[in-house]
Scaffold this motif. Structure first.
Motif, short mmCIF file in Angstrom:
data_model
loop_
_atom_site.label_atom_id
_atom_site.label_comp_id
_atom_site.label_asym_id
_atom_site.label_seq_id
_atom_site.Cartn_x
_atom_site.Cartn_y
_atom_site.Cartn_z
N GLU A 194 0.83 -1.20 0.00
CA GLU A 194 0.00 0.00 0.00
C GLU A 194 0.87 1.25 0.00
O GLU A 194 1.91 1.29 0.65
N LEU A 195 0.42 2.27 -0.71
CA LEU A 195 1.01 3.59 -0.63
C LEU A 195 0.07 4.44 0.22
O LEU A 195 -1.11 4.54 -0.10
N SER A 202 9.22 5.44 4.53
CA SER A 202 8.73 6.71 4.00
C SER A 202 9.66 7.23 2.91
O SER A 202 10.79 6.76 2.77
N ASP A 203 9.16 8.21 2.17
CA ASP A 203 10.00 8.86 1.17
C ASP A 203 10.60 10.16 1.71
O ASP A 203 11.10 10.98 0.95
N SER A 232 5.09 10.48 2.12
CA SER A 232 4.29 9.30 1.77
C SER A 232 4.96 8.06 2.35
O SER A 232 6.16 8.05 2.61
N TYR A 233 4.18 7.02 2.50
CA TYR A 233 4.67 5.78 3.09
C TYR A 233 4.34 4.60 2.19
O TYR A 233 3.31 4.59 1.52
N ILE A 234 5.21 3.61 2.22
CA ILE A 234 4.92 2.33 1.59
C ILE A 234 4.86 1.30 2.72
O ILE A 234 5.73 1.26 3.59
#
Length: 82
Positions: free
Chosen positions: A5-6, A46-47, A31-33
């Motif tokens: 999920e993003l 995270s980015d 954002s997170y993966i």
């Protein structure tokens, strides 16, 4: 089953929000993966990083291991009988 999920910060659970790193621009603004397998969180990354650190040898060094782990889990799942 493997799930990728993003997510935004507000999509994280309260525990995940507390544990999120506050580097880069701030944990609320990145954002997170999230990678889960059978409801177990395997990766939450995270980015949020400094541009000079955004390399596969530094802040992105977790990606090759994640891809290999996901492949292995998918392969194992494909061999399970229902």
């Amino acid at each position: 089953m493997l799930k990728v999920e993003l997510l935004n910060f507000e999509d994280l659970s309260d525990i995940e929000k507390e544990g999120a790193s506050n580097n880069g621009f701030g944990k609320e603004y990145v954002s997170y993966i999230k990678v889960t397998h059978d409801d177990d969180v395997l990766y939450l990354e995270s980015d949020g990083m400094e541009p000079e650190d955004a390399t596969f040898y530094r802040d992105l060094s977790w990606i090759p291991g994640m891809l290999k782990a996901c492949y292995a889990l998918g392969e194992a799942d494909s061999k399970k009988t229902i």
